[in-house]
Design a protein around this motif. Structure first.
Motif, short mmCIF file in Angstrom:
data_model
loop_
_atom_site.label_atom_id
_atom_site.label_comp_id
_atom_site.label_asym_id
_atom_site.label_seq_id
_atom_site.Cartn_x
_atom_site.Cartn_y
_atom_site.Cartn_z
N ASN A 287 6.34 1.20 6.13
CA ASN A 287 7.20 1.52 7.27
C ASN A 287 6.44 2.10 8.47
OD1 ASN A 287 9.44 0.61 5.95
ND2 ASN A 287 10.41 2.60 5.69
N ASN B 196 14.38 -5.62 3.55
CA ASN B 196 14.21 -4.48 2.66
C ASN B 196 14.95 -4.79 1.36
OD1 ASN B 196 13.19 -1.91 2.07
ND2 ASN B 196 15.09 -0.91 2.71
N THR C 135 6.50 4.96 13.05
CA THR C 135 7.04 4.97 11.68
C THR C 135 8.55 4.88 11.75
OG1 THR C 135 5.18 6.29 10.85
CG2 THR C 135 7.20 6.27 9.53
N GLN D 160 12.54 4.26 9.73
CA GLN D 160 13.33 4.54 8.54
C GLN D 160 14.08 3.27 8.15
OE1 GLN D 160 15.79 8.14 8.82
NE2 GLN D 160 14.56 8.78 10.58
N THR D 161 14.10 2.98 6.86
CA THR D 161 14.82 1.80 6.36
C THR D 161 15.70 2.20 5.18
OG1 THR D 161 12.90 1.23 4.98
CG2 THR D 161 13.07 0.15 7.13
#
Length: 222
Positions: free
Chosen positions: A133, A211, A170, A172-173
């Motif tokens: 990520n 994802n 960076t 967030q997933t």
């Protein structure tokens, strides 16, 4: 459950998304599809219109990845060899920008996959680890610091971030599903292509990845 998902989205900083035209890739195995429109609005230009004709689907990277391309009513189907991450480059003819007299050459760049830690395009978001990520935003292999990067989540909400002083960002997933990242860069160098002069080059790139784990998105009750 629906309320908690909505709360998570707000805490993570995601909001309802909007944006300009993009070229992006969606892939299943050895077949990819290139679309031109607004991913966050599920809008694809149609073959029956005029704008989709600008997208040819001929320059696919890495070299030799493209086996065959076929036009679709809402995009282009790309049949691929055995490759990991792929990229599509669409350089348009120079034209005057909206509301300005400047002649700009726009290049759309679309990447699918974050498994390879190398740049495939002039403007690229390169994963620092396979399926990771954290990305490095590069233009011609040089980091772009303090540059906006937008991420669109599977529910089509978006969040804008800035690359740091080293060009890293960076994300967030938290949700399972398809994500799209977008960045752009204006190169001030003048040039000539196909006998047409331009004063600036506008690069617009997307990166799509899936994802495989995370929270399943459920539409909130209206």
């Amino acid at each position: 459950m629906k309320k908690s998902l909505l709360t998570l989205a707000l805490v993570a900083g995601f909001s309802l998304s909007a944006g300009a035209h993009q070229v992006w890739l969606e892939r299943e195995g050895s077949v990819a599809k290139a679309y031109y429109g607004h991913w966050s609005h599920d809008f694809m230009e149609k073959r029956s219109g005029k704008r989709l004709g600008e997208i040819k689907g001929k320059e696919v990277l890495p070299q030799g990845a493209l086996q065959k391309s076929e036009p679709l009513e809402d995009g282009i189907e790309l049949k691929l060899g055995k490759v990991k991450d792929i990229a599509l480059i669409e350089a348009l003819d120079p034209r005057k920008g909206k509301m300005v007299e400047t002649i700009i050459r726009t290049t759309f760049l679309a990447r699918h996959g974050r498994s390879e830690t190398k740049a495939l395009m002039e403007l690229d978001l390169v994963p620092q680890s396979a399926e990771g990520n954290t990305f490095m935003l590069l233009f011609r292999d040089k980091p772009l610091a303090r540059t906006k990067v937008t991420i669109y989540a599977p529910h089509k909400w978006s969040k804008s971030l800035m690359s740091d002083d080293e060009g890293k960002v960076t994300i967030q997933t938290p949700w399972k599903g398809m994500y799209l990242m977008e960045a752009s860069y204006m190169d001030e160098a003048k040039g000539v292509v196909n006998g047409k002069e331009y004063e600036k080059s506008n690069y617009v790139m997307t990166l799509v990845f899936v994802n495989e784990s995370g929270i399943a998105w459920v539409e909130p009750a209206k």
